[in-house]
Design an enzyme around this catalytic site. Sequence first.
Site, PDB file in Angstrom:
ATOM      1  N   GLU A   1     -10.127   1.951   4.020  1.00 64.04           N
ATOM      2  CA  GLU A   1      -9.838   3.137   3.189  1.00 64.04           C
ATOM      3  C   GLU A   1     -11.135   3.670   2.543  1.00 64.04           C
ATOM      4  O   GLU A   1     -11.394   4.880   2.554  1.00 64.04           O
ATOM      5  CB  GLU A   1      -8.820   2.707   2.125  1.00 64.04           C
ATOM      6  CG  GLU A   1      -8.500   3.702   1.033  1.00 64.04           C
ATOM      7  CD  GLU A   1      -7.584   3.036  -0.037  1.00 64.04           C
ATOM      8  OE1 GLU A   1      -6.481   2.611   0.296  1.00 64.04           O
ATOM      9  OE2 GLU A   1      -8.016   2.953  -1.209  1.00 64.04           O
TER      10      GLU A   1
ATOM     11  N   LYS B   1      -4.609  -6.753   3.130  1.00 62.92           N
ATOM     12  CA  LYS B   1      -4.564  -5.607   2.206  1.00 62.92           C
ATOM     13  C   LYS B   1      -5.974  -5.265   1.726  1.00 62.92           C
ATOM     14  O   LYS B   1      -6.338  -4.091   1.595  1.00 62.92           O
ATOM     15  CB  LYS B   1      -3.652  -5.903   1.001  1.00 62.92           C
ATOM     16  CG  LYS B   1      -3.651  -4.798  -0.062  1.00 62.92           C
ATOM     17  CD  LYS B   1      -3.078  -3.500   0.468  1.00 62.92           C
ATOM     18  CE  LYS B   1      -3.432  -2.215  -0.227  1.00 62.92           C
ATOM     19  NZ  LYS B   1      -3.686  -2.102  -1.599  1.00 62.92           N
TER      20      LYS B   1
ATOM     21  N   SER C   1       0.827  -1.214   0.000  1.00 60.43           N
ATOM     22  CA  SER C   1       0.000   0.000   0.000  1.00 60.43           C
ATOM     23  C   SER C   1       0.853   1.253   0.000  1.00 60.43           C
ATOM     24  O   SER C   1       1.953   1.273   0.540  1.00 60.43           O
ATOM     25  CB  SER C   1      -0.896   0.030   1.236  1.00 60.43           C
ATOM     26  OG  SER C   1      -1.601   1.265   1.263  1.00 60.43           O
TER      27      SER C   1
ATOM     28  N   HIS D   1      -7.583  -3.460   4.485  1.00 59.53           N
ATOM     29  CA  HIS D   1      -7.006  -2.109   4.472  1.00 59.53           C
ATOM     30  C   HIS D   1      -7.788  -1.245   3.492  1.00 59.53           C
ATOM     31  O   HIS D   1      -8.197  -0.124   3.806  1.00 59.53           O
ATOM     32  CB  HIS D   1      -5.528  -2.191   4.056  1.00 59.53           C
ATOM     33  CG  HIS D   1      -4.904  -0.869   3.689  1.00 59.53           C
ATOM     34  ND1 HIS D   1      -5.177  -0.232   2.493  1.00 59.53           N
ATOM     35  CD2 HIS D   1      -4.046  -0.057   4.352  1.00 59.53           C
ATOM     36  CE1 HIS D   1      -4.503   0.915   2.448  1.00 59.53           C
ATOM     37  NE2 HIS D   1      -3.812   1.032   3.555  1.00 59.53           N
TER      38      HIS D   1
HETATM   39  C1  6PG Z   1      -3.199   1.521  -1.594  1.00 56.68           C
HETATM   40  C2  6PG Z   1      -4.478   1.696  -2.334  1.00 56.68           C
HETATM   41  C3  6PG Z   1      -4.362   1.062  -3.677  1.00 56.68           C
HETATM   42  C4  6PG Z   1      -5.369   1.602  -4.664  1.00 56.68           C
HETATM   43  C5  6PG Z   1      -6.687   0.937  -4.581  1.00 56.68           C
HETATM   44  C6  6PG Z   1      -7.826   1.874  -4.820  1.00 56.68           C
HETATM   45  O1  6PG Z   1      -3.281   0.978  -0.509  1.00 56.68           O
HETATM   46  O2  6PG Z   1      -2.164   1.917  -2.092  1.00 56.68           O
HETATM   47  O3  6PG Z   1      -5.540   1.134  -1.635  1.00 56.68           O
HETATM   48  O4  6PG Z   1      -4.383  -0.313  -3.499  1.00 56.68           O
HETATM   49  O5  6PG Z   1      -5.472   2.954  -4.580  1.00 56.68           O
HETATM   50  O6  6PG Z   1      -6.680  -0.020  -5.586  1.00 56.68           O
HETATM   51  O7  6PG Z   1      -8.936   1.122  -5.029  1.00 56.68           O
HETATM   52  P1  6PG Z   1     -10.193   1.601  -5.816  1.00 56.68           P
HETATM   53  O8  6PG Z   1      -9.773   1.865  -7.233  1.00 56.68           O
HETATM   54  O9  6PG Z   1     -11.122   0.447  -5.688  1.00 56.68           O
HETATM   55  O10 6PG Z   1     -10.669   2.841  -5.136  1.00 56.68           O
END
Ligand code: 6PG
Length: 465
Positions: free
Chosen positions: A195, A188, A133, A191
């Site tokens: 998010e 993840k 991430s 996570h």
């Molecule tokens: C991270 C983000 C990354 C990405 C996601 C967003 O932890 O770096 O979560 O994995 O930004 O894929 O997901 P969406 O496109 O579903 O919002």
Amino acid sequence: MSKSTIGVIGLGVMGSSLSLNIAEKGFALSVYNRTEQGEAHVLSDFLKRTDESMNIKGFTELKNFVDSLERPRKILIMIKAGNAIDGVIEAMLPFLSEGDILIDGGNSHYLATNRRVTYLKNEKINFVGCGVSGGEEGARRGPSIMPGGTKDSYAKIAPVLEAIAAKDNHGKTCCTYVGEEGSGHFIKMVHNGIEYAEMQLLAEIYALLSVTKTNDDIAQIFSEWNKTDISSYLLEITIDILQKKENGESVLDTILDKAGNKGTGSWSTKAAFDLGAINTMMSSSVFARYISSFKDQRKQLSKKLKKGPSHEVTVDTSVLKNAYRFARVVNHHQGFELMKLASKEFHWHLNLSEIARIWTNGCIIRSEFMETSINIFKHNDNYIEDATILELLMSSEEAIKKSISYSLSNRVAFDAFWSAYNYWIAITTERLPANLIQAQRDYFGAHTYQKVNDPEGQFFHTKWY
Ligand code: 6PG
């Protein structure tokens, strides 16, 4: 020719940033990118971004790439999650040797990772599902890294992963061994679910405050909040977003209100359904994105709506701040409970305190509250067991009620806040109306029910008609 310590497959945004990060830390690196599907230039474009101090070899032939690595080979796969992962595994298999380690650093589904672990075990290859991430900047400067798989594989890849990860407040690396099989990808996924809800809460506050305030006013309020215990990376970037102007115009105001998603939020929700976990906040945040995508329908219906007198109600931002703190606690609580249930189900022995620790830097949901969470999970099984958190939730009840009433008066969709509060009401209510649900099930389907005050827990059926 000397062999490389590690190889990276896929030089997209994340793959190239991680590669530069690895090379910069002094590891000998091999990189591979396909030349098909309009990607002939990708490897050469990447190599132009490297400098002479870096020990990097580039390949467009998989066999040569695999041969360039020291054994056991360590190969980080940074390509789109899904069938492409299986494709690249199959293409590489003939060139791999017993004990080699494949690391999938994308957002793969944890069940797909479980399947790949089992499949590759038969081939005597180790497979590590590794959550990463932090987006592009994180990958380049220090992401949060969540590797799952065997402990033995972890020991072999740890020197590289731990060197490239972000550092926590005490200088420790934000990378830890998570657990067996797909546990790294599971956490993840959670996570990302957290998010989603963190983002949705901020979006709902923005919607509510926008009724009477400008983007700059809201940025000002958020800046004050960000100096306190509720500070977070997502709040910080939201302030920047609210202030960003191009040609004197707010960029945010020019963005179409249709939210996209790549699936991890809905995966978390589905996982919660499968495991019997409660994650109303993640699911409401996923649905909020889905509702946003029905733009045409929203536009048409909003025109049909009879506009009554304005019900604008000025919001007390200190009340809203307390409600936001409350909802964030519930969000984190639901996310960590989901991981706990998965840990039990799959025997992963997840260490929640350690997970909170590697999420204090590098990742998208890093925050002051995540710092606090490290200690909470050292002493408690969940957030609500912590006396301070319990007190916070109890004392914020009026604030969340008031904030929901602000949203009603201003006719602003506020589902993530509602979800937080409804969860709190239900989880603190001794008797819920589930007795009626049981009676209905028994009435039409003879599903039976248990009785209050029956220590035996026997099941009964009533002849209802
Ligand atoms: C991270 C983000 C990354 C990405 C996601 C967003 O932890 O770096 O979560 O994995 O930004 O894929 O997901 P969406 O496109 O579903 O919002």
